[in-house]
Design a protein around this motif. Structure first.
Motif, PDB file in Angstrom:
ATOM      1  N   THR A  84      -1.787 -11.799  11.926  1.00  8.68           N
ATOM      2  CA  THR A  84      -1.795 -13.261  11.975  1.00  8.68           C
ATOM      3  C   THR A  84      -3.174 -13.893  12.082  1.00  8.68           C
ATOM      4  N   GLU A  85      -4.148 -13.226  12.702  1.00  8.47           N
ATOM      5  CA  GLU A  85      -5.472 -13.825  12.894  1.00  8.47           C
ATOM      6  C   GLU A  85      -6.552 -12.883  12.394  1.00  8.47           C
ATOM      7  N   PRO A  86      -7.016 -13.033  11.208  1.00 10.19           N
ATOM      8  CA  PRO A  86      -6.586 -13.994  10.203  1.00 10.19           C
ATOM      9  C   PRO A  86      -5.278 -13.549   9.559  1.00 10.19           C
ATOM     10  N   LEU A  87      -4.634 -14.462   8.881  1.00 10.98           N
ATOM     11  CA  LEU A  87      -3.373 -14.145   8.205  1.00 10.98           C
ATOM     12  C   LEU A  87      -3.689 -13.316   6.965  1.00 10.98           C
ATOM     13  N   VAL A  88      -3.327 -12.047   7.015  1.00  8.57           N
ATOM     14  CA  VAL A  88      -3.583 -11.106   5.929  1.00  8.57           C
ATOM     15  C   VAL A  88      -2.390 -10.168   5.780  1.00  8.57           C
ATOM     16  N   ALA A  89      -2.313  -9.522   4.624  1.00  2.00           N
ATOM     17  CA  ALA A  89      -1.267  -8.523   4.386  1.00  2.00           C
ATOM     18  C   ALA A  89      -1.894  -7.298   3.753  1.00  2.00           C
ATOM     19  N   GLY A  90      -1.282  -6.146   4.013  1.00  2.00           N
ATOM     20  CA  GLY A  90      -1.704  -4.882   3.423  1.00  2.00           C
ATOM     21  C   GLY A  90      -0.479  -4.122   2.932  1.00  2.00           C
ATOM     22  N   ARG A  91      -0.725  -3.026   2.281  1.00  2.00           N
ATOM     23  CA  ARG A  91       0.368  -2.192   1.784  1.00  2.00           C
ATOM     24  C   ARG A  91       1.078  -1.484   2.934  1.00  2.00           C
ATOM     25  N   GLY A  92       2.407  -1.494   2.867  1.00  2.00           N
ATOM     26  CA  GLY A  92       3.202  -0.774   3.852  1.00  2.00           C
ATOM     27  C   GLY A  92       3.559   0.608   3.339  1.00  2.00           C
ATOM     28  N   PRO A  93       4.256   1.405   4.157  1.00  2.00           N
ATOM     29  CA  PRO A  93       4.587   2.777   3.775  1.00  2.00           C
ATOM     30  C   PRO A  93       5.516   2.884   2.564  1.00  2.00           C
ATOM     31  N   ARG A  94       6.269   1.831   2.274  1.00  2.00           N
ATOM     32  CA  ARG A  94       7.174   1.851   1.114  1.00  2.00           C
ATOM     33  C   ARG A  94       6.673   0.960  -0.025  1.00  2.00           C
ATOM     34  N   PHE A  95       5.397   0.590   0.002  1.00  2.00           N
ATOM     35  CA  PHE A  95       4.854  -0.343  -0.989  1.00  2.00           C
ATOM     36  C   PHE A  95       5.123   0.107  -2.426  1.00  2.00           C
ATOM     37  N   GLU A  96       4.954   1.366  -2.710  1.00  2.00           N
ATOM     38  CA  GLU A  96       5.113   1.861  -4.090  1.00  2.00           C
ATOM     39  C   GLU A  96       6.521   1.610  -4.631  1.00  2.00           C
ATOM     40  N   GLU A  97       7.512   1.565  -3.759  1.00  2.00           N
ATOM     41  CA  GLU A  97       8.889   1.334  -4.214  1.00  2.00           C
ATOM     42  C   GLU A  97       9.055  -0.044  -4.834  1.00  2.00           C
ATOM     43  N   VAL A  98       8.314  -1.027  -4.351  1.00  2.00           N
ATOM     44  CA  VAL A  98       8.408  -2.371  -4.908  1.00  2.00           C
ATOM     45  C   VAL A  98       7.339  -2.589  -5.987  1.00  2.00           C
ATOM     46  N   ALA A  99       6.180  -1.977  -5.838  1.00  2.00           N
ATOM     47  CA  ALA A  99       5.105  -2.144  -6.821  1.00  2.00           C
ATOM     48  C   ALA A  99       5.486  -1.569  -8.180  1.00  2.00           C
ATOM     49  N   VAL A 100       6.309  -0.530  -8.202  1.00  2.00           N
ATOM     50  CA  VAL A 100       6.679   0.111  -9.461  1.00  2.00           C
ATOM     51  C   VAL A 100       7.433  -0.845 -10.381  1.00  2.00           C
ATOM     52  N   VAL A 101       8.109  -1.816  -9.834  1.00  2.00           N
ATOM     53  CA  VAL A 101       8.822  -2.801 -10.664  1.00  2.00           C
ATOM     54  C   VAL A 101       7.817  -3.552 -11.533  1.00  2.00           C
ATOM     55  N   PHE A 102       6.717  -3.986 -10.930  1.00  2.00           N
ATOM     56  CA  PHE A 102       5.710  -4.740 -11.673  1.00  2.00           C
ATOM     57  C   PHE A 102       4.900  -3.846 -12.601  1.00  2.00           C
ATOM     58  N   GLU A 103       4.623  -2.633 -12.169  1.00  2.00           N
ATOM     59  CA  GLU A 103       3.921  -1.684 -13.027  1.00  2.00           C
ATOM     60  C   GLU A 103       4.745  -1.397 -14.280  1.00  2.00           C
ATOM     61  N   SER A 104       6.050  -1.260 -14.107  1.00  2.00           N
ATOM     62  CA  SER A 104       6.936  -0.996 -15.254  1.00  2.00           C
ATOM     63  C   SER A 104       6.974  -2.183 -16.199  1.00  2.00           C
TER      64      SER A 104
END
Length: 137
Positions: A84-104
């Protein structure tokens, strides 16, 4: 054996449901794309990394929706981590499962129907690059 196949089937269905739920909101899609473009161990700043450049939103409203809705859901599924301070996001342990949709989608941009491409900078760019470089196909 049959019970194991049943349990595996239920788990796969649940995971796909989570992936498709994650990509139902534009700001979540933009965040996933931003994280895919970043180095695996980097974080991306929010709310700017969750904005579609063609349809900018009020940053204060988006920040609130991210904080209360989108980030907790993506984190609960394990697709992202966030602070939250600062508000940022990073890859989680299952990130590849959702990223593959966009890669495809990107790797098949020439096959994606036009109404899903025009207005999406990433797919437009990928399609143009593939048309410009026939060897890429």
């Amino acid at each position: 054996m049959t019970q194991q196949r049943y349990q595996n089937g239920k788990q796969v269905i649940r995971r796909w449901d989570e992936v498709f739920k994650a990509v139902t909101a534009e700001s979540r899609r933009q965040l996933i794309i931003s994280l895919a473009d970043a180095n695996p161990d980097e974080t991306v700043p929010l709310p700017e990394s969750a904005v579609n450049p063609n349809v900018p939103r009020d940053p204060a409203v988006l920040r609130q929706k991210l904080y209360h809705c989108h980030l907790p859901m993506l984190s609960d599924y394990g697709f992202i981590t966030w602070d939250t301070e600062p508000l940022v996001a990073g890859r989680g342990p299952r990130f590849e499962e959702v990223a593959v949709v966009f890669e495809s989608l990107q790797s098949n941009a020439t096959d994606v129907p036009d109404p899903l491409v025009f207005g999406c900078q990433r797919l437009e760019q990928e399609r143009q690059e593939r048309f410009d470089d026939p060897v890429a196909e």
